[in-house]
Enzyme design. Structure first.
Site, mmCIF file in Angstrom:
data_model
loop_
_atom_site.group_PDB
_atom_site.id
_atom_site.type_symbol
_atom_site.label_atom_id
_atom_site.label_comp_id
_atom_site.label_asym_id
_atom_site.label_seq_id
_atom_site.Cartn_x
_atom_site.Cartn_y
_atom_site.Cartn_z
ATOM 1 N N ASP A 189 0.417 -0.198 -2.908
ATOM 2 C CA ASP A 189 1.826 0.048 -3.228
ATOM 3 C C ASP A 189 2.596 0.105 -1.920
ATOM 4 O OD1 ASP A 189 4.288 0.905 -4.139
ATOM 5 O OD2 ASP A 189 3.594 2.865 -4.833
ATOM 6 N N HIS B 56 1.811 -0.195 -7.686
ATOM 7 C CA HIS B 56 3.094 0.390 -8.070
ATOM 8 C C HIS B 56 3.399 0.113 -9.545
ATOM 9 C CE1 HIS B 56 6.956 2.202 -7.086
ATOM 10 N NE2 HIS B 56 7.475 1.362 -7.975
ATOM 11 N N SER C 234 8.757 6.524 -8.852
ATOM 12 C CA SER C 234 9.421 5.501 -8.061
ATOM 13 C C SER C 234 10.847 5.935 -7.695
ATOM 14 C CB SER C 234 9.400 4.172 -8.821
ATOM 15 O OG SER C 234 9.791 3.108 -7.998
#
Length: 410
Positions: free
Chosen positions: A350, A380, A196
Site C-alpha cells: 500500500d 490498499h 484511507s
C-alpha cells in the site's frame, strides 16, 4: 421487418465489438500499468477487481464525453447502486447530525450497560465512497462488537473542497457526543474511526477534540491505512507500491489535490516534491522522514529522493498541505500527546503504508498507546472486501477481526 432485423443485427454486432474492444483495452492497460507483487493476497482476485474498476472509469469517461453524465458521477453511482435490506440484528436509521447525513446502526439485543459509540468516516479519496459503500463493514462492526455505529456521509470533492469533509465529520461527531444519551452510549467509550481518506478525517477530528475540556474525552481512534501527509510522495512505500492496485502513487496525489482545491494541474510537482519549499520540508523532517521507517520496510527497492527547488506558484496553491487538519502527521507534539489510545492498521503493498508507520512512531514517541496490526499480504482497500462473496479476501477478514477485537477490549 427485414430492415428492423438488419438494424438489430448491426446494433448487436457494434455492441459486441465495442465490448470486446473495451475488455481487451482494459486487460492491456492493467498488465502494462499495474504490478501485483508475489506476496499480495489472492492476486487473481485483485487483478479482476482492478479491471472492473478500470472498466467503470472508462465507461464513465465515454458517458462524460458524449454529455450524459460526468465520469465521477457515474463511478459514484456504480459504487453505491447496491443497497442492503433490513437486518434482523440491527436497528438502522438514516438521520442528519447538524445537517450532515448519517446512518446509525444499533444492536437489537438488550445490553445491561451502555454501549460503545463508534463514529465511522468512509474512505474513497475524499472523492468517492458513501454510506452505501461501507454498509457491510459498519453492519459487521456494530453486530460483532455490540457497538452503536454512526457512519458519516460527508461532502465529497471536488465539488466540496477542503475543509468541507473535515468540517462535516467534526460537526457530526460533536452532535453525537452532545446527544449520546439518546443512543445508550457510554460517554467514556466514544471512538472515531475511518479507512484511507476516512482515516485522515478520523485523525484530524481526534486531534481537534484532544484539548476540548467541554466534551467527553475520546476513548480511542481506529485508523485503517490512513492518508496522513502530502509533503513526500517518495517515501519507501510510495516507491515500492507505486503501481500496486487499488491505489497507485499518482492517484494518491491526485485525490489529495482534488480534496485541497480541485486542481490537479500541479500533480507532477507534488509527485516530485517541488510543491513545498525545501526549508519547510527540512523543518518537517523531524516527523516526515524515510529514516524513521524501519529498515525491513526499506529494503524492497527504495532510493532516497533528492530535494528539488520549489516553484512559488505551486506552493501558493498547495501550502495548506502544511495544515494538520489536512495532514494530521504534521500536528505539534503538544496535540499528539493528548491523543487517545490508537488502533492502526497498515498493509505491506500500500502506498500509504509509511504514512501509518510514521504516525505510529509519533504516537509512541509521545507515550500514546498504540495497537498496530500489519497485513503482510494486504493491499490498499482490502478491508472493504472482507465479506464480498467471491471477491472476499482472507487478509481483509483478519484485519476486520482485529478491529473488532480491539473494540471489545475497550
Amino acid at each position: 421487418m427485414a430492415i428492423a432485423y438488419t438494424f438489430l443485427v448491426l446494433f448487436l454486432s457494434v455492441f459486441i465489438a465495442a465490448f470486446i474492444f473495451l475488455v481487451m483495452g482494459v486487460i492491456n492497460f492493467d498488465y502494462c500499468n499495474s504490478e501485483i507483487p508475489p506476496g499480495v493476497s489472492q492476486p487473481v482476485k485483485l487483478r479482476i477487481i482492478h479491471m472492473i474498476l478500470i472498466s467503470t472509469a472508462v465507461v464513465g469517461k465515454i458517458l462524460e464525453n458524449i454529455g450524459i453524465c460526468s465520469q465521477v458521477s457515474f463511478v459514484r453511482y456504480m459504487q453505491s447502486r447496491k443497497t442492503l435490506g433490513a437486518d434482523q440484528n440491527l436497528f438502522i436509521e438514516d438521520l442528519c447530525f447538524d445537517m450532515v447525513p448519517v446512518r446509525i446502526y444499533q444492536p437489537k439485543t438488550p445490553s445491561a450497560s451502555q454501549r460503545r459509540g463508534v463514529i465511522f468516516f468512509h474512505g474513497g479519496g475524499w472523492v468517492f465512497g458513501s454510506l452505501e459503500t461501507h454498509e457491510k463493514l459498519c453492519r459487521w462492526i456494530a453486530k460483532e462488537s455490540k457497538s452503536v455505529v454512526v457512519s458519516v456521509g460527508y461532502r465529497l470533492a471536488p465539488e466540496h473542497k477542503y475543509p468541507a469533509a473535515y468540517e462535516d465529520c467534526l460537526n457530526a461527531t460533536l452532535h453525537f457526543m452532545k446527544n449520546i444519551e439518546h443512543y445508550g452510549v457510554d460517554p467514556a467509550r466514544i471512538i472515531v474511526s475511518g479507512d484511507s481518506a476516512g482515516g485522515n478525517l478520523a485523525a484530524a477530528v481526534s486531534q481537534t477534540l484532544a484539548s476540548r475540556s467541554d466534551l467527553p474525552k475520546l476513548r480511542a481512534q481506529i485508523l485503517i491505512y490512513p492518508s496522513l501527509q502530502a509533503l513526500d510522495f517518495n517515501l519507501p512505500s510510495y516507491q515500492q507500491n507505486r503501481a500496486v492496485p487499488l491505489l497507485f502513487r499518482e492517484r494518491a496525489a491526485f485525490y489529495v489535490l482534488q480534496y485541497l482545491n480541485g486542481d490537479a494541474s500541479f500533480l507532477e510537482d507534488v509527485l516530485q516534491g517541488t510543491h513545498i519549499p525545501s526549508d519547510t520540508i527540512l523543518n518537517y523532517r523531524k516527523w516526515v522522514n524515510a529514516d524513521y521507517i524501519p529498515e525491513k520496510f526499506r529494503v524492497r527497492g527504495y532510493k532516497p529522493h533528492v530535494l528539488l527547488e520549489c516553484a512559488t506558484e505551486v506552493y501558493e496553491k498547495t501550502k495548506k498541505f502544511c495544515e494538520p487538519n489536512l495532514c494530521p502527521l504534521l500536528a505539534e507534539d503538544a496535540i499528539v500527546q493528548q491523543l487517545p489510545e490508537t488502533f492502526l492498521l497498515t498493509c505491506e503493498y500500500d502506498v500509504l503504508r509509511d504514512d501509518g508507520l510514521l504516525y505510529k512512531k509519533r504516537l509512541e514517541d509521545n507515550s500514546v498507546p498504540v495497537t498496530w496490526y500489519h497485513l503482510e499480504d494486504g493491499f490498499h482497500g482490502i478491508i472493504n472486501s472482507f465479506n464480498s462473496d467471491w471477491f472476499s479476501f482472507s487478509a481483509g477478514k483478519r484485519g476486520v477481526d482485529n478491529i473488532v477485537n480491539f473494540l471489545k477490549s475497550l
